[in-house]
Design a protein around this motif. Sequence first.
Motif, PDB file in Angstrom:
ATOM      1  N   ALA A 126       1.626  -1.269   0.483  1.00 30.04           N
ATOM      2  CA  ALA A 126       0.304   0.183   0.448  1.00 30.04           C
ATOM      3  C   ALA A 126       0.189   1.151   0.072  1.00 30.04           C
ATOM      4  O   ALA A 126       0.666   2.261  -0.968  1.00 30.04           O
ATOM      5  CB  ALA A 126      -1.114  -0.450   0.869  1.00 30.04           C
ATOM      6  N   MET A 127       1.753   1.423   1.032  1.00 22.51           N
ATOM      7  CA  MET A 127       2.929   2.199   0.858  1.00 22.51           C
ATOM      8  C   MET A 127       3.414   2.849  -0.475  1.00 22.51           C
ATOM      9  O   MET A 127       3.905   3.363  -1.183  1.00 22.51           O
ATOM     10  CB  MET A 127       3.640   2.483   2.220  1.00 22.51           C
ATOM     11  CG  MET A 127       3.048   2.005   2.833  1.00 22.51           C
ATOM     12  SD  MET A 127       4.034   2.031   4.765  1.00 22.51           S
ATOM     13  CE  MET A 127       4.706   3.711   4.792  1.00 22.51           C
ATOM     14  N   LEU A 128       4.407   1.411  -0.708  1.00 23.86           N
ATOM     15  CA  LEU A 128       4.752   2.016  -2.637  1.00 23.86           C
ATOM     16  C   LEU A 128       3.475   2.614  -3.527  1.00 23.86           C
ATOM     17  O   LEU A 128       4.224   2.818  -4.223  1.00 23.86           O
ATOM     18  CB  LEU A 128       5.786   0.268  -3.016  1.00 23.86           C
ATOM     19  CG  LEU A 128       6.911   0.127  -1.683  1.00 23.86           C
ATOM     20  CD1 LEU A 128       6.914  -1.661  -1.991  1.00 23.86           C
ATOM     21  CD2 LEU A 128       7.696   0.673  -2.211  1.00 23.86           C
ATOM     22  N   ALA A 129       2.126   1.517  -3.480  1.00 24.72           N
ATOM     23  CA  ALA A 129       1.167   2.264  -4.698  1.00 24.72           C
ATOM     24  C   ALA A 129       1.437   3.742  -4.159  1.00 24.72           C
ATOM     25  O   ALA A 129       1.185   4.147  -5.336  1.00 24.72           O
ATOM     26  CB  ALA A 129       0.290   1.319  -4.237  1.00 24.72           C
ATOM     27  N   ASP A 130       1.159   3.827  -3.102  1.00 20.30           N
ATOM     28  CA  ASP A 130       0.874   5.404  -2.411  1.00 20.30           C
ATOM     29  C   ASP A 130       2.047   6.858  -2.671  1.00 20.30           C
ATOM     30  O   ASP A 130       0.964   7.872  -2.773  1.00 20.30           O
ATOM     31  CB  ASP A 130       0.144   5.544  -0.886  1.00 20.30           C
ATOM     32  CG  ASP A 130      -1.091   4.600  -1.126  1.00 20.30           C
ATOM     33  OD1 ASP A 130      -2.163   4.772  -1.959  1.00 20.30           O
ATOM     34  OD2 ASP A 130      -1.947   4.646  -0.034  1.00 20.30           O
ATOM     35  N   LEU A 131       3.215   6.733  -2.146  1.00 17.70           N
ATOM     36  CA  LEU A 131       4.128   6.918  -2.368  1.00 17.70           C
ATOM     37  C   LEU A 131       5.091   7.217  -3.657  1.00 17.70           C
ATOM     38  O   LEU A 131       5.047   6.061  -4.616  1.00 17.70           O
ATOM     39  CB  LEU A 131       5.041   6.771  -1.245  1.00 17.70           C
ATOM     40  CG  LEU A 131       4.761   6.920   0.462  1.00 17.70           C
ATOM     41  CD1 LEU A 131       5.525   6.122   1.204  1.00 17.70           C
ATOM     42  CD2 LEU A 131       4.389   8.519   0.687  1.00 17.70           C
ATOM     43  N   THR A 132       6.229   8.169  -4.066  1.00 19.00           N
ATOM     44  CA  THR A 132       6.940   7.560  -4.961  1.00 19.00           C
ATOM     45  C   THR A 132       7.454   7.942  -5.207  1.00 19.00           C
ATOM     46  O   THR A 132       8.699   8.345  -3.131  1.00 19.00           O
ATOM     47  CB  THR A 132       6.534   9.063  -5.684  1.00 19.00           C
ATOM     48  OG1 THR A 132       6.913  10.668  -4.790  1.00 19.00           O
ATOM     49  CG2 THR A 132       5.533   9.959  -6.281  1.00 19.00           C
TER      50      THR A 132
END
Length: 265
Positions: free
Chosen positions: A65-71
């Motif tokens: 989830a974090m990798l999907a939401d952050l650059t």
Amino acid sequence: MNFVHSAPGTDNHPVVVTRVSDTQWHAVEDDLTVGRGVASRRPDGRLFVSIDTWHGAVFDRIADAMLADLTTPLYTVVDETDHDARSAWERAGFATARREWGYLVPTDPHITGLGAVRPPSGVTMVPAGEAEEGPLRALDRLVRDEVEATVGWQRMPAEVLPRPAGTTLLDPSKYAVARHVDEYVGLIRVAPLTRQPRIGLIAVRADRHRRGIARMLLAHALGSLHHSGTASAWAEVDESNAAATALFESIGARRTAGTLELVSR
């Protein structure tokens, strides 16, 4: 904001990962919070992430989830002996970028051999709390620019204290300075932490390297700690910094820990 990522859970219950703020994610399973993720930006601008959960499957959900939401790039740190944490981050696509050694540094000059250190010609010490703030800030900015132009500031030990944008020196009272005639040429910062003082930074202007100034700074700082009854200090050194490693090991500092910085690009 409220972005939701759902996936099978640890007990046949779905795990729902929700981004609850710009910097936090919660994983909930069967109405229980089973994990948290946090993103924080360091003073050097890099974005670091951490995940707190007991379950490997939940870790993977939060990481996704974090990798999907952050650059990217994204960074994290783990103890090099924590193989489970390292494997979990590697599953998420992170790879080792650098290693930092942790040293236990004795203060007794009979152990360090620094009692016999004499200042280089024309160099004097300005004790902590006595440096002029303007020249001290100018020296701090200069050595940071020199580091950034060579190995890069990311190779220095991680500094996580919050500070106003553009400010690199928060508390001048923690800095002792080496002065040559009327110029500041080197500095050392010691943070008087409760459990053990930390040598947070030792730096010398590039045009004054290899003159014994760093050794003089260390002798002064450790001698002051020994005089106050402190038996040891703590320091971190990037493993690629051969000069700093040699300096600390030459005075009997003992390597007792290692930290890995991982990155996802």
